[in-house]
Design a protein around this motif. Structure first.
Motif, mmCIF file in Angstrom:
data_model
loop_
_atom_site.group_PDB
_atom_site.id
_atom_site.type_symbol
_atom_site.label_atom_id
_atom_site.label_comp_id
_atom_site.label_asym_id
_atom_site.label_seq_id
_atom_site.Cartn_x
_atom_site.Cartn_y
_atom_site.Cartn_z
ATOM 1 N N LEU A 323 42.563 31.685 28.956
ATOM 2 C CA LEU A 323 43.328 32.843 28.513
ATOM 3 C C LEU A 323 44.675 32.435 27.933
ATOM 4 C CD1 LEU A 323 42.648 35.325 31.454
ATOM 5 C CD2 LEU A 323 41.321 34.998 29.356
ATOM 6 N N THR A 324 45.145 33.201 26.970
ATOM 7 C CA THR A 324 46.459 32.961 26.381
ATOM 8 C C THR A 324 47.550 33.490 27.300
ATOM 9 O OG1 THR A 324 46.528 35.079 25.205
ATOM 10 C CG2 THR A 324 45.472 33.224 24.076
ATOM 11 N N GLU A 325 48.782 33.064 27.048
ATOM 12 C CA GLU A 325 49.912 33.540 27.854
ATOM 13 C C GLU A 325 50.160 35.022 27.645
ATOM 14 O OE1 GLU A 325 53.290 31.170 26.947
ATOM 15 O OE2 GLU A 325 52.492 29.344 27.901
ATOM 16 N N THR A 326 49.763 35.539 26.505
ATOM 17 C CA THR A 326 50.002 36.946 26.185
ATOM 18 C C THR A 326 48.821 37.851 26.526
ATOM 19 O OG1 THR A 326 49.259 36.560 23.912
ATOM 20 C CG2 THR A 326 51.625 36.376 24.346
ATOM 21 N N ALA A 327 47.757 37.292 27.080
ATOM 22 C CA ALA A 327 46.590 38.111 27.431
ATOM 23 C C ALA A 327 46.973 39.159 28.476
ATOM 24 C CB ALA A 327 45.466 37.236 27.957
ATOM 25 N N SER A 328 46.339 40.305 28.394
ATOM 26 C CA SER A 328 46.583 41.363 29.360
ATOM 27 C C SER A 328 46.261 40.887 30.772
ATOM 28 C CB SER A 328 45.714 42.581 29.026
ATOM 29 O OG SER A 328 45.666 43.490 30.101
ATOM 30 N N PRO A 329 47.062 41.294 31.767
ATOM 31 C CA PRO A 329 46.752 40.928 33.154
ATOM 32 C C PRO A 329 45.373 41.400 33.603
ATOM 33 C CG PRO A 329 48.976 41.837 32.965
ATOM 34 C CD PRO A 329 48.305 42.061 31.650
ATOM 35 N N ARG A 330 44.843 42.403 32.910
ATOM 36 C CA ARG A 330 43.535 42.948 33.277
ATOM 37 C C ARG A 330 42.376 42.176 32.667
ATOM 38 N NH1 ARG A 330 43.475 48.831 31.241
ATOM 39 N NH2 ARG A 330 44.442 47.850 29.436
ATOM 40 N N ALA A 331 42.671 41.262 31.728
ATOM 41 C CA ALA A 331 41.614 40.640 30.932
ATOM 42 C C ALA A 331 40.590 39.896 31.778
ATOM 43 C CB ALA A 331 42.227 39.704 29.896
ATOM 44 N N GLN A 332 41.046 39.023 32.680
ATOM 45 C CA GLN A 332 40.118 38.218 33.460
ATOM 46 C C GLN A 332 39.201 39.079 34.309
ATOM 47 O OE1 GLN A 332 39.637 34.977 33.283
ATOM 48 N NE2 GLN A 332 38.047 34.926 34.873
ATOM 49 N N GLY A 333 39.770 40.052 34.992
ATOM 50 C CA GLY A 333 38.963 40.929 35.834
ATOM 51 C C GLY A 333 37.971 41.746 35.034
ATOM 52 N N PHE A 334 38.413 42.214 33.853
ATOM 53 C CA PHE A 334 37.516 43.025 33.036
ATOM 54 C C PHE A 334 36.350 42.203 32.518
ATOM 55 C CE2 PHE A 334 36.130 44.922 29.019
ATOM 56 C CZ PHE A 334 35.848 46.210 29.442
ATOM 57 N N LEU A 335 36.632 41.005 32.003
ATOM 58 C CA LEU A 335 35.564 40.151 31.492
ATOM 59 C C LEU A 335 34.589 39.758 32.599
ATOM 60 C CD1 LEU A 335 37.652 37.876 29.101
ATOM 61 C CD2 LEU A 335 35.993 39.628 28.434
ATOM 62 N N SER A 336 35.112 39.515 33.782
ATOM 63 C CA SER A 336 34.238 39.189 34.920
ATOM 64 C C SER A 336 33.339 40.365 35.277
ATOM 65 C CB SER A 336 35.075 38.783 36.130
ATOM 66 O OG SER A 336 35.752 37.566 35.895
ATOM 67 N N SER A 337 33.894 41.576 35.174
ATOM 68 C CA SER A 337 33.092 42.756 35.492
ATOM 69 C C SER A 337 31.989 42.967 34.468
ATOM 70 C CB SER A 337 33.989 44.003 35.575
ATOM 71 O OG SER A 337 34.485 44.378 34.302
ATOM 72 N N VAL A 338 32.273 42.661 33.191
ATOM 73 C CA VAL A 338 31.248 42.785 32.149
ATOM 74 C C VAL A 338 30.096 41.822 32.436
ATOM 75 C CG1 VAL A 338 30.743 42.402 29.695
ATOM 76 C CG2 VAL A 338 32.847 43.581 30.372
ATOM 77 N N ALA A 339 30.438 40.563 32.755
ATOM 78 C CA ALA A 339 29.404 39.566 33.050
ATOM 79 C C ALA A 339 28.655 39.908 34.333
ATOM 80 C CB ALA A 339 30.037 38.184 33.156
ATOM 81 N N GLY A 340 29.393 40.284 35.373
ATOM 82 C CA GLY A 340 28.765 40.597 36.650
ATOM 83 C C GLY A 340 27.803 41.769 36.554
ATOM 84 N N ALA A 341 28.206 42.800 35.823
ATOM 85 C CA ALA A 341 27.337 43.963 35.669
ATOM 86 C C ALA A 341 26.069 43.612 34.903
ATOM 87 C CB ALA A 341 28.094 45.082 34.956
ATOM 88 N N ALA A 342 26.185 42.708 33.910
ATOM 89 C CA ALA A 342 24.994 42.296 33.154
ATOM 90 C C ALA A 342 24.015 41.541 34.045
ATOM 91 C CB ALA A 342 25.409 41.443 31.956
ATOM 92 N N ARG A 343 24.554 40.721 34.946
ATOM 93 C CA ARG A 343 23.671 39.988 35.868
ATOM 94 C C ARG A 343 22.969 40.953 36.820
ATOM 95 N NH1 ARG A 343 28.287 36.606 36.175
ATOM 96 N NH2 ARG A 343 28.761 37.458 38.240
ATOM 97 N N GLU A 344 23.715 41.931 37.314
ATOM 98 C CA GLU A 344 23.157 42.842 38.313
ATOM 99 C C GLU A 344 22.214 43.869 37.702
ATOM 100 O OE1 GLU A 344 26.524 44.551 40.219
ATOM 101 O OE2 GLU A 344 27.330 42.619 40.878
ATOM 102 N N ARG A 345 22.589 44.428 36.548
ATOM 103 C CA ARG A 345 21.846 45.548 35.966
ATOM 104 C C ARG A 345 20.754 45.109 35.000
ATOM 105 N NH1 ARG A 345 24.191 50.652 35.450
ATOM 106 N NH2 ARG A 345 23.619 50.657 33.237
ATOM 107 N N ARG A 346 21.006 44.025 34.271
ATOM 108 C CA ARG A 346 20.076 43.626 33.213
ATOM 109 C C ARG A 346 19.286 42.369 33.551
ATOM 110 N NH1 ARG A 346 20.038 48.442 31.420
ATOM 111 N NH2 ARG A 346 22.005 49.180 30.506
ATOM 112 N N GLY A 347 19.568 41.748 34.696
ATOM 113 C CA GLY A 347 18.883 40.524 35.039
ATOM 114 C C GLY A 347 19.299 39.341 34.209
ATOM 115 N N VAL A 348 20.439 39.464 33.517
ATOM 116 C CA VAL A 348 20.951 38.369 32.697
ATOM 117 C C VAL A 348 21.450 37.257 33.608
ATOM 118 C CG1 VAL A 348 22.832 37.727 31.118
ATOM 119 C CG2 VAL A 348 21.531 39.834 30.736
ATOM 120 N N ASP A 349 21.179 36.011 33.232
ATOM 121 C CA ASP A 349 21.594 34.891 34.063
ATOM 122 C C ASP A 349 23.029 34.510 33.746
ATOM 123 O OD1 ASP A 349 20.743 33.134 36.127
ATOM 124 O OD2 ASP A 349 20.839 31.507 34.691
#
Length: 369
Positions: A323-349
């Motif tokens: 992440l860049t120094e100017t990235a939103s404080p929410r960025a890491q958590g949001f991206l993790s939630s996108v990936a986590g939801a895909a694993r749980e809901r879509r069976g994506v590895d």
């Protein structure tokens, strides 16, 4: 613009994906004509090209499409003047991006009792979450701090838009709000109708694709939006290319040409600039046996569009050190939630981040779709 005694449905879209999802919504819900799609195109050439192609597909399906140049010069005033009457008379309004200031401004003249929000990618997750928490609408990759004089001047319009997009629970006279989405909606606000987008229109119109043996990578605009460092992104793509023997890189429409040129020189990947949303491109084929993406909309949509084809979809997490120094404080958590939801809901590895990727991770097979 067609109008009848029963009122029309007017859709406002600004991107190819939004227009695709208007088509999905109309097809899945059996919506009858008249449905008018108003395209408010951006200035970026690749997005405009994809929008032109999507507009042709929409017209082939019997939808009326109105191309409205809304940016630059007198564009905004002309747009408001020309759309005010049909928007006031519309029985239902369909929106592609509730965060858009353009759309929020047009909402001030909307009288419709039915409002539908179709997917604009992962932003839909943040929209429903902010609606539930009663927060003002701020895109996840922005800090949300300040905003300056323009934000202060726009605040009354943003507040009005938020009220129009808040469902009226238990009232037959209030606004009925529906979200049509392939993204996860956690704890929706009371009264919000959530309809799952299954990509039935895309599957009915295209494919099944021919499936090769190689791996395809899907690009993101995380560098362009200031979230991920440019060099870290190139390193991550190079690592994935080496680990999985990838041969093609499907570029996001907002990715800069100079960055893509560097990627090609650094990795040898064939850079593909799709002329339609990736869900359609993949469904038409040919497509690789495995598709690897960073956390983005496609890790939720491609498993739906490619259902039954045997194609595997996997998501590579974004490490905090990218992440860049100017990235939103929410960025890491949001991206993790996108990936986590895909694993749980879509069976994506899920693929690990950091050095493990570079050394050629060999974990469990990615989910077959």
């Amino acid at each position: 613009m067609t109008e009848d005694a029963g009122g029309t449905t007017v859709a406002l879209v600004e991107s190819p994906v939004q227009l695709l999802n208007v088509l999905e919504w109309a097809y899945q819900g059996g919506t009858v004509i008249p449905l008018t799609v108003v395209v408010l195109p951006p200035t970026e050439p690749l997005s405009r090209g994809q929008l032109r192609r999507m507009a042709e597909l929409a017209m082939d399906d019997g939808l009326e499409v109105r191309w409205q140049e809304a940016r630059g010069g007198a564009g905004p005033l002309r747009t408001m003047t020309s759309l005010a009457r049909p928007l006031r008379r519309a029985r239902r309004v369909v929106l592609g991006d509730p965060f858009s200031r353009y759309v929020q401004t047009l909402l001030t003249v909307v009288k419709a009792r039915e409002v539908v929000v179709v997917d604009d990618g992962t932003a839909t997750m943040e929209f429903t979450a902010q609606l539930s928490r009663g927060e003002r609408f701020v895109r996840w990759h922005r800090s949300g701090r300040g905003g300056g004089a323009r934000a202060m001047l726009f605040a009354p319009i943003a507040s009005t838009a938020r009220r129009r997009l808040t469902p009226s629970e238990g009232s037959s006279s209030g606004t009925q709000v529906e979200v049509f989405t392939s993204m996860p909606v956690v704890d929706p606000p009371p009264g919000l109708k959530v309809t799952a987008n299954e990509f039935a229109w895309t599957r009915s119109r295209f494919g099944p694709p021919s499936v090769g043996t190689a791996t395809d990578l899907v690009g993101t605009s995380l560098v362009e939006t200031g979230v991920v460092d440019h060099d870290r992104y190139l390193e991550a793509v190079a690592s994935l290319t080496k680990a999985y023997g990838a041969t093609r890189y499907f570029a996001h429409r907002r990715e800069r040409a100079d960055k893509l040129h560097q990627l090609h020189l650094h990795t040898g990947l064939e850079i593909v600039r799709p002329d339609l949303p990736l869900e359609i491109i993949a469904r038409r084929g040919p497509i690789g046996r495995t598709i690897v993406s960073f956390p983005s909309t496609v890790v939720h949509t491609l498993p739906l569009a490619l259902a039954g084809t045997g194609v595997k979809v996997a998501v590579c997490e974004v490490d905090a050190t990218w992440l860049t120094e100017t990235a939103s404080p929410r960025a890491q958590g949001f991206l993790s939630s996108v990936a986590g939801a895909a694993r749980e809901r879509r069976g994506v590895d899920g693929l690990p981040v950091g050095p493990a990727t570079a050394t050629g991770w060999s974990g469990a097979p990615a989910a077959s779709v």
